[in-house]
Design a protein around this motif. Structure first.
Motif, PDB file in Angstrom:
ATOM      1  N   UNK A  13       0.822  -1.228   0.000  1.00 13.35           N
ATOM      2  CA  UNK A  13       0.000   0.000   0.000  1.00 13.35           C
ATOM      3  C   UNK A  13       0.846   1.263   0.000  1.00 13.35           C
ATOM      4  N   UNK A  14       2.163   1.108   0.120  1.00 13.06           N
ATOM      5  CA  UNK A  14       3.029   2.287  -0.062  1.00 13.06           C
ATOM      6  C   UNK A  14       3.186   2.598  -1.550  1.00 13.06           C
ATOM      7  N   UNK A  15       2.934   1.577  -2.375  1.00 13.24           N
ATOM      8  CA  UNK A  15       3.131   1.740  -3.826  1.00 13.24           C
ATOM      9  C   UNK A  15       1.833   2.093  -4.553  1.00 13.24           C
ATOM     10  N   UNK A  16       0.702   1.677  -3.973  1.00 13.46           N
ATOM     11  CA  UNK A  16      -0.597   1.928  -4.619  1.00 13.46           C
ATOM     12  C   UNK A  16      -1.629   2.267  -3.536  1.00 13.46           C
ATOM     13  N   UNK A  17      -2.451   3.276  -3.837  1.00 13.06           N
ATOM     14  CA  UNK A  17      -3.400   3.771  -2.837  1.00 13.06           C
ATOM     15  C   UNK A  17      -4.719   2.967  -2.862  1.00 13.06           C
ATOM     16  N   UNK A  18      -5.665   3.357  -2.016  1.00 14.83           N
ATOM     17  CA  UNK A  18      -6.950   2.645  -1.965  1.00 14.83           C
ATOM     18  C   UNK A  18      -8.120   3.636  -2.082  1.00 14.83           C
ATOM     19  N   UNK A  19      -7.916   4.661  -2.880  1.00 10.65           N
ATOM     20  CA  UNK A  19      -8.964   5.683  -3.041  1.00 10.65           C
ATOM     21  C   UNK A  19      -9.601   5.592  -4.425  1.00 10.65           C
ATOM     22  N   UNK A  20     -10.926   5.805  -4.507  1.00 10.42           N
ATOM     23  CA  UNK A  20     -11.555   5.870  -5.830  1.00 10.42           C
ATOM     24  C   UNK A  20     -10.902   6.971  -6.658  1.00 10.42           C
ATOM     25  N   UNK A  21     -10.831   6.761  -7.969  1.00 15.11           N
ATOM     26  CA  UNK A  21     -10.107   7.766  -8.769  1.00 15.11           C
ATOM     27  C   UNK A  21     -11.046   8.815  -9.345  1.00 15.11           C
ATOM     28  N   UNK A  22     -12.300   8.438  -9.599  1.00 14.38           N
ATOM     29  CA  UNK A  22     -13.218   9.399 -10.223  1.00 14.38           C
ATOM     30  C   UNK A  22     -12.806   9.777 -11.630  1.00 14.38           C
ATOM     31  N   UNK A  23     -11.902   8.992 -12.198  1.00 11.45           N
ATOM     32  CA  UNK A  23     -11.427   9.227 -13.563  1.00 11.45           C
ATOM     33  C   UNK A  23     -11.507   7.928 -14.353  1.00 11.45           C
ATOM     34  N   UNK A  24     -11.475   8.023 -15.679  1.00  8.08           N
ATOM     35  CA  UNK A  24     -11.507   6.790 -16.472  1.00  8.08           C
ATOM     36  C   UNK A  24     -10.350   5.838 -16.124  1.00  8.08           C
ATOM     37  N   UNK A  25     -10.559   4.554 -16.417  1.00  7.19           N
ATOM     38  CA  UNK A  25      -9.618   3.512 -15.988  1.00  7.19           C
ATOM     39  C   UNK A  25      -8.216   3.669 -16.555  1.00  7.19           C
ATOM     40  N   UNK A  26      -8.111   4.377 -17.704  1.00  8.68           N
ATOM     41  CA  UNK A  26      -6.788   4.461 -18.333  1.00  8.68           C
ATOM     42  C   UNK A  26      -6.228   5.883 -18.267  1.00  8.68           C
ATOM     43  N   UNK A  27      -6.717   6.668 -17.300  1.00 11.34           N
ATOM     44  CA  UNK A  27      -6.335   8.076 -17.219  1.00 11.34           C
ATOM     45  C   UNK A  27      -4.922   8.283 -16.678  1.00 11.34           C
ATOM     46  N   UNK A  28      -4.256   9.292 -17.227  1.00 15.52           N
ATOM     47  CA  UNK A  28      -2.910   9.657 -16.759  1.00 15.52           C
ATOM     48  C   UNK A  28      -2.966  10.851 -15.811  1.00 15.52           C
ATOM     49  N   UNK A  29      -4.141  11.467 -15.758  1.00 16.66           N
ATOM     50  CA  UNK A  29      -4.305  12.780 -15.161  1.00 16.66           C
ATOM     51  C   UNK A  29      -3.767  12.916 -13.728  1.00 16.66           C
ATOM     52  N   UNK A  30      -4.222  12.040 -12.826  1.00 18.85           N
ATOM     53  CA  UNK A  30      -3.882  12.235 -11.413  1.00 18.85           C
ATOM     54  C   UNK A  30      -2.443  11.858 -11.079  1.00 18.85           C
TER      55      UNK A  30
END
Ligand code: GLU
Length: 305
Positions: A83-100
């Motif tokens: 969990x240090x490498x990947x979070x557990x929050x909804x993204x609210x963005x498309x599955x392939x988004x680079x934005x966040x």
């Protein structure tokens, strides 16, 4: 089970006549060859009673549903540091988004969007000697199903057009959150997404998320109860791209969809259910799959809420 059967059959017949406003995912060329009117449903209860209707025994590309299996394997091997490498929050963005990713310094919002799944694949690559083979063996072992396989055509088809995933992987690597060779991570990712199963097999393989009994296979523990709880929680909040809130609102179960048109949903302590219908709504989730599950949990009063 008896009371579920009639309800499943009735909803299945109703849905056969409903106009499907969805569209098949054709951005992966090989997926466009699937007959759009397939409709399969299967439920397996924690007592191992199983019931299916329609095309429940036809194999299909499970795509992002495989991300639960890769997450499970990585969690088992890496433990809490994952969990240090990947979070557990909804993204609210498309599955392939680079934005966040830019603002979040290369730490993906959750393991079920593509960026997060790529990091999970990278974690697995660091642990496994023969990643593709070892992952497939893990899936075979936990399901007691030796017939599981990748679809090489689908993997190669996705590789030939996977420019966004290539971009995501390189971008995350620029922040240092991909440790292995980018091509190796991508090749592994495309293969896990090409895994094929039918509705019945899917509703059996995920029983370990429905009941503690199935978290131990041949004397080896897959996950602790607490780890299974966490995976279910991430599925509930992040399993349906930027429509996860809508799925919780309408269906009320932890679940995960894939662009092959499959959805699995878990009712902890009761059952695992799979629906497959290839046409997707505008958010990338199976149109009839969501409709089926909404009707099912409403008629049987079997959501977790
Ligand atoms: N392999 C697909 C992709 O990366 C998975 C998408 C999905 O099922 O969400 O585009």
């Amino acid at each position: 089970m008896e009371n579920y059967k009639k309800i499943i059959e009735d909803i299945y017949l109703d849905l056969k006549d409903v106009e499907d406003t969805g569209k098949i995912a054709d951005y992966i060329p090989e997926l466009a060859f699937v007959a759009p009117d397939n409709l399969g449903i299967n439920i397996t209860t924690i007592n191992k009673e199983s019931f299916g209707v329609g095309d429940f025994e036809k194999k299909f590309s499970i795509q992002s549903i495989a991300k639960i299996l890769s997450l499970t394997f990585a969690y088992k091997l890496e433990g809490e540091p994952l969990w240090k490498r990947v979070d557990v929050e909804p993204s609210g963005n498309p599955f392939n988004s680079l934005l966040q990713l830019e603002a979040d310094l290369g730490k993906p919002r959750n393991p079920f969007i593509n960026s997060g799944a790529l990091v999970v694949c990278d974690v697995l690559l660091s642990h496994l000697e023969n990643p593709k083979e070892d992952f497939l063996n893990f899936c075979k072992e936990i399901s007691n199903n030796t017939s599981l396989s990748y679809n090489e055509k689908v993997a190669q088809s996705e590789k030939s057009v996977g420019f966004r995933n290539v971009a995501l992987c390189n971008f995350i690597k620029s922040f240092g959150n991909i440790k292995n060779n980018v091509d190796d991570v991508l090749d592994f990712y495309f293969h896990i997404c090409s895994l094929e199963m039918n509705c019945k097999e899917l509703s059996q393989i995920f029983l370990y998320l429905a009941d503690d009994f199935y978290t131990t296979v041949k004397g080896k523990r897959i996950l602790t109860m607490n780890e299974a709880k966490r995976i279910n929680a991430v599925m509930l909040t992040c399993g349906f791209y930027d429509e996860s809130g809508e799925f919780a609102f309408r269906v009320g179960l932890p679940g995960k969809s894939g662009v092959g048109g499959g959805i699995i949903a878990i009712h902890p302590d009761k059952f695992c259910m799979t629906v497959w219908s290839p046409k997707l709504n505008e958010k990338g989730n199976s149109y009839k799959g969501m409709l089926f599950l909404e009707k099912f949990t409403t008629k049987t009063a079997s959501s977790i809420f």
